[in-house]
Design a protein around this motif. Sequence first.
Motif, short mmCIF file in Angstrom:
data_model
loop_
_atom_site.label_atom_id
_atom_site.label_comp_id
_atom_site.label_asym_id
_atom_site.label_seq_id
_atom_site.Cartn_x
_atom_site.Cartn_y
_atom_site.Cartn_z
N UNK A 229 12.34 -16.61 -9.03
CA UNK A 229 11.54 -15.43 -8.72
C UNK A 229 10.83 -15.67 -7.40
N UNK A 230 10.91 -14.67 -6.51
CA UNK A 230 10.18 -14.72 -5.24
C UNK A 230 9.22 -13.55 -5.23
N UNK A 231 7.93 -13.85 -5.13
CA UNK A 231 6.90 -12.81 -5.04
C UNK A 231 6.58 -12.55 -3.58
N UNK A 232 6.51 -11.27 -3.25
CA UNK A 232 6.17 -10.85 -1.90
C UNK A 232 4.97 -9.92 -2.01
N UNK A 233 3.90 -10.28 -1.37
CA UNK A 233 2.64 -9.54 -1.51
C UNK A 233 2.43 -8.57 -0.36
N UNK A 234 1.60 -7.55 -0.56
CA UNK A 234 1.36 -6.54 0.48
C UNK A 234 0.97 -7.17 1.81
N UNK A 235 1.63 -6.70 2.87
CA UNK A 235 1.34 -7.18 4.22
C UNK A 235 2.00 -8.50 4.57
N UNK A 236 2.67 -9.12 3.64
CA UNK A 236 3.29 -10.42 3.88
C UNK A 236 4.63 -10.25 4.62
#
Length: 119
Positions: A64-71
Motif C-alpha cells: 500500500x502506498x499512501x499519498x497525502x494532499x499536496x504531496x
Amino acid sequence: MVLSSVIVRDRETRVTFEIRTDHHDVILYDQLYLIVDGATTLQSTSGLEGGRQSILDNVNRIRRIDIFPGEHVVLVARFPQLPDDAKALKFVSPMLSGWQTEWFWEGIDLRKVAVFPEN
C-alpha cells in the motif's frame, strides 16, 4: 498519475510515474508487469520504489502506498531489459481480489518516452 519516463540501460528498464494530488489517495499493488508490443510479458524485479509504503497483506504480499494532499510522489518500477525491437508497452498491476480492480497504463509509445543509452 503521470508517466514520467521509461529508461532502458544497464540491462534493465525503469518506468517512472509522478503523482500529485489534492486529496488522500492510495495505490495498492502486488505484482507488476510490462506487456511489450502486445506479446512479451516482463515481471517487475522491484515492485514500486518510492512513496510512503506499508504492507497491507503479508500472505499475498500486497503493498500500500499512501499519498497525502499536496504531496509529490515519484514511483519507479524496474523490469528486465526490453527487447531491442520493442515499440510499445502496457504497464499492468493485476486485479487484487477483494481489494481493487486491475489498473494499467497502455499505449506507451517508446519513441515518445524512452531514453536509451548511447552506443
